[in-house]
Design a protein around this motif. Sequence first.
Motif, PDB file in Angstrom:
ATOM      1  N   MET A   1       0.830  -1.187   0.000  1.00 56.82           N
ATOM      2  CA  MET A   1       0.000   0.000   0.000  1.00 56.82           C
ATOM      3  C   MET A   1       0.881   1.259   0.000  1.00 56.82           C
ATOM      4  O   MET A   1       0.554   2.219  -0.686  1.00 56.82           O
ATOM      5  CB  MET A   1      -0.926   0.026   1.234  1.00 56.82           C
ATOM      6  N   TYR A   2       1.960   1.208   0.759  1.00 57.35           N
ATOM      7  CA  TYR A   2       2.868   2.358   0.805  1.00 57.35           C
ATOM      8  C   TYR A   2       3.464   2.615  -0.576  1.00 57.35           C
ATOM      9  O   TYR A   2       3.538   3.758  -1.034  1.00 57.35           O
ATOM     10  CB  TYR A   2       3.983   2.132   1.830  1.00 57.35           C
ATOM     11  N   ASN A   3       3.902   1.559  -1.249  1.00 58.55           N
ATOM     12  CA  ASN A   3       4.490   1.715  -2.584  1.00 58.55           C
ATOM     13  C   ASN A   3       3.479   2.304  -3.567  1.00 58.55           C
ATOM     14  O   ASN A   3       3.845   3.118  -4.417  1.00 58.55           O
ATOM     15  CB  ASN A   3       5.038   0.391  -3.096  1.00 58.55           C
ATOM     16  N   THR A   4       2.244   1.906  -3.454  1.00 63.32           N
ATOM     17  CA  THR A   4       1.193   2.469  -4.303  1.00 63.32           C
ATOM     18  C   THR A   4       1.073   3.969  -4.044  1.00 63.32           C
ATOM     19  O   THR A   4       1.053   4.767  -4.982  1.00 63.32           O
ATOM     20  CB  THR A   4      -0.154   1.772  -4.031  1.00 63.32           C
ATOM     21  N   CYS A   5       1.034   4.344  -2.774  1.00 64.62           N
ATOM     22  CA  CYS A   5       0.956   5.776  -2.419  1.00 64.62           C
ATOM     23  C   CYS A   5       2.163   6.529  -2.952  1.00 64.62           C
ATOM     24  O   CYS A   5       2.030   7.623  -3.500  1.00 64.62           O
ATOM     25  CB  CYS A   5       0.907   5.949  -0.905  1.00 64.62           C
ATOM     26  N   LEU A   6       3.333   5.942  -2.786  1.00 66.10           N
ATOM     27  CA  LEU A   6       4.568   6.595  -3.223  1.00 66.10           C
ATOM     28  C   LEU A   6       4.588   6.795  -4.727  1.00 66.10           C
ATOM     29  O   LEU A   6       4.963   7.856  -5.226  1.00 66.10           O
ATOM     30  CB  LEU A   6       5.781   5.783  -2.763  1.00 66.10           C
ATOM     31  N   VAL A  18      -0.816   9.928   3.274  1.00 64.39           N
ATOM     32  CA  VAL A  18      -1.962   9.309   2.593  1.00 64.39           C
ATOM     33  C   VAL A  18      -2.245   7.934   3.177  1.00 64.39           C
ATOM     34  O   VAL A  18      -3.401   7.574   3.421  1.00 64.39           O
ATOM     35  CB  VAL A  18      -1.714   9.215   1.067  1.00 64.39           C
ATOM     36  N   LEU A  19      -1.209   7.158   3.410  1.00 66.84           N
ATOM     37  CA  LEU A  19      -1.390   5.809   3.948  1.00 66.84           C
ATOM     38  C   LEU A  19      -2.034   5.864   5.333  1.00 66.84           C
ATOM     39  O   LEU A  19      -2.986   5.131   5.617  1.00 66.84           O
ATOM     40  CB  LEU A  19      -0.055   5.077   4.006  1.00 66.84           C
ATOM     41  N   GLN A  20      -1.533   6.759   6.179  1.00 68.14           N
ATOM     42  CA  GLN A  20      -2.101   6.892   7.522  1.00 68.14           C
ATOM     43  C   GLN A  20      -3.563   7.324   7.449  1.00 68.14           C
ATOM     44  O   GLN A  20      -4.420   6.749   8.121  1.00 68.14           O
ATOM     45  CB  GLN A  20      -1.298   7.898   8.334  1.00 68.14           C
ATOM     46  N   GLU A  21      -3.850   8.308   6.621  1.00 67.66           N
ATOM     47  CA  GLU A  21      -5.225   8.784   6.472  1.00 67.66           C
ATOM     48  C   GLU A  21      -6.127   7.679   5.909  1.00 67.66           C
ATOM     49  O   GLU A  21      -7.284   7.544   6.307  1.00 67.66           O
ATOM     50  CB  GLU A  21      -5.272  10.021   5.576  1.00 67.66           C
ATOM     51  N   SER A  22      -5.593   6.878   5.007  1.00 68.60           N
ATOM     52  CA  SER A  22      -6.371   5.790   4.406  1.00 68.60           C
ATOM     53  C   SER A  22      -6.734   4.728   5.434  1.00 68.60           C
ATOM     54  O   SER A  22      -7.875   4.239   5.456  1.00 68.60           O
ATOM     55  CB  SER A  22      -5.594   5.163   3.255  1.00 68.60           C
ATOM     56  N   PHE A  23      -5.781   4.369   6.281  1.00 66.95           N
ATOM     57  CA  PHE A  23      -6.085   3.380   7.315  1.00 66.95           C
ATOM     58  C   PHE A  23      -7.103   3.926   8.318  1.00 66.95           C
ATOM     59  O   PHE A  23      -8.005   3.197   8.752  1.00 66.95           O
ATOM     60  CB  PHE A  23      -4.804   2.915   8.018  1.00 66.95           C
ATOM     61  N   LEU A  24      -6.968   5.194   8.675  1.00 64.03           N
ATOM     62  CA  LEU A  24      -7.953   5.802   9.567  1.00 64.03           C
ATOM     63  C   LEU A  24      -9.330   5.823   8.924  1.00 64.03           C
ATOM     64  O   LEU A  24     -10.342   5.508   9.562  1.00 64.03           O
ATOM     65  CB  LEU A  24      -7.527   7.226   9.941  1.00 64.03           C
ATOM     66  N   SER A  25      -9.365   6.182   7.645  1.00 63.06           N
ATOM     67  CA  SER A  25     -10.628   6.224   6.913  1.00 63.06           C
ATOM     68  C   SER A  25     -11.251   4.835   6.833  1.00 63.06           C
ATOM     69  O   SER A  25     -12.467   4.670   7.031  1.00 63.06           O
ATOM     70  CB  SER A  25     -10.384   6.788   5.517  1.00 63.06           C
ATOM     71  N   ALA A  26     -10.431   3.834   6.541  1.00 68.38           N
ATOM     72  CA  ALA A  26     -10.935   2.464   6.453  1.00 68.38           C
ATOM     73  C   ALA A  26     -11.495   2.016   7.806  1.00 68.38           C
ATOM     74  O   ALA A  26     -12.568   1.402   7.881  1.00 68.38           O
ATOM     75  CB  ALA A  26      -9.835   1.523   5.994  1.00 68.38           C
ATOM     76  N   PHE A  27     -10.778   2.328   8.885  1.00 71.09           N
ATOM     77  CA  PHE A  27     -11.229   1.948  10.214  1.00 71.09           C
ATOM     78  C   PHE A  27     -12.560   2.628  10.545  1.00 71.09           C
ATOM     79  O   PHE A  27     -13.485   1.988  11.045  1.00 71.09           O
ATOM     80  CB  PHE A  27     -10.170   2.320  11.254  1.00 71.09           C
ATOM     81  N   ARG A  28     -12.657   3.918  10.232  1.00 73.91           N
ATOM     82  CA  ARG A  28     -13.896   4.659  10.511  1.00 73.91           C
ATOM     83  C   ARG A  28     -15.070   4.134   9.684  1.00 73.91           C
ATOM     84  O   ARG A  28     -16.215   4.222  10.108  1.00 73.91           O
ATOM     85  CB  ARG A  28     -13.706   6.143  10.191  1.00 73.91           C
ATOM     86  N   LEU A  43      -9.492  -1.849   0.686  1.00 75.80           N
ATOM     87  CA  LEU A  43      -8.527  -0.944   1.302  1.00 75.80           C
ATOM     88  C   LEU A  43      -7.648  -0.271   0.250  1.00 75.80           C
ATOM     89  O   LEU A  43      -7.378   0.926   0.319  1.00 75.80           O
ATOM     90  CB  LEU A  43      -7.660  -1.702   2.315  1.00 75.80           C
ATOM     91  N   LYS A  44      -7.234  -1.031  -0.757  1.00 74.06           N
ATOM     92  CA  LYS A  44      -6.384  -0.462  -1.809  1.00 74.06           C
ATOM     93  C   LYS A  44      -7.133   0.625  -2.572  1.00 74.06           C
ATOM     94  O   LYS A  44      -6.554   1.642  -2.948  1.00 74.06           O
ATOM     95  CB  LYS A  44      -5.895  -1.540  -2.762  1.00 74.06           C
ATOM     96  N   ARG A  45      -8.414   0.426  -2.788  1.00 73.27           N
ATOM     97  CA  ARG A  45      -9.218   1.432  -3.485  1.00 73.27           C
ATOM     98  C   ARG A  45      -9.249   2.735  -2.678  1.00 73.27           C
ATOM     99  O   ARG A  45      -9.140   3.824  -3.238  1.00 73.27           O
ATOM    100  CB  ARG A  45     -10.642   0.890  -3.702  1.00 73.27           C
ATOM    101  N   ILE A  46      -9.361   2.613  -1.365  1.00 76.42           N
ATOM    102  CA  ILE A  46      -9.330   3.792  -0.486  1.00 76.42           C
ATOM    103  C   ILE A  46      -7.980   4.476  -0.603  1.00 76.42           C
ATOM    104  O   ILE A  46      -7.898   5.701  -0.743  1.00 76.42           O
ATOM    105  CB  ILE A  46      -9.624   3.396   0.983  1.00 76.42           C
ATOM    106  N   VAL A  47      -6.907   3.690  -0.568  1.00 80.10           N
ATOM    107  CA  VAL A  47      -5.549   4.234  -0.661  1.00 80.10           C
ATOM    108  C   VAL A  47      -5.357   4.968  -1.988  1.00 80.10           C
ATOM    109  O   VAL A  47      -4.864   6.101  -2.029  1.00 80.10           O
ATOM    110  CB  VAL A  47      -4.503   3.105  -0.485  1.00 80.10           C
ATOM    111  N   VAL A  48      -5.728   4.329  -3.089  1.00 79.63           N
ATOM    112  CA  VAL A  48      -5.565   4.933  -4.418  1.00 79.63           C
ATOM    113  C   VAL A  48      -6.383   6.224  -4.513  1.00 79.63           C
ATOM    114  O   VAL A  48      -5.878   7.250  -4.976  1.00 79.63           O
ATOM    115  CB  VAL A  48      -5.964   3.934  -5.532  1.00 79.63           C
TER     116      VAL A  48
END
Length: 152
Positions: A1-6, A18-28, A43-48
């Motif tokens: 996921m980090y590599n995708t963000c990068l 972005v990765l941190q925000e994505s995990f928080l968003s997924a959790f919420r 989760l990857k869709r959220i990250v992208v």
Amino acid sequence: MYNTCLRITGSEMDAEDVLQESFLSAFRNLKNYKGTASFGSWLKRIVVNNAINLVKKRRLDLESVDDIGQFDDRVVETESRDISYDVTVVNEGISRLPDGYRVVLTLYLLEGYDHKEIAEVLGITESTSKSQFNRSKKKLREILREELQYAG
């Protein structure tokens, strides 16, 4: 996921955010996960999407080419010689691409999106996505040729 963000953001600091925000968003929004796709895909869709949104905030300038016409999806090779590049050199070359080129190239080649999906996600036309992809390949070739010249 980090590599995708990068790859999409082109910045380590932005990728981490972005990765941190994505995990928080997924959790919420875990209650909204319906199980129709794998959790990793969801989760990857959220990250992208979050990475793309960040790039858009940086004023992603995609040139419209609606009036130029349709582009062929086939890869046009301008050189016949086979050159092999180190993965690190290619990744560095991708990171040097302008935002619009890097995002479309990453989504198409590395993340497996088609041009219709890219158009929907970025709010552009399919022809613009194809144009950006073709231009990104050309620009990446130029960058890699420069690297090859400096190394040799």
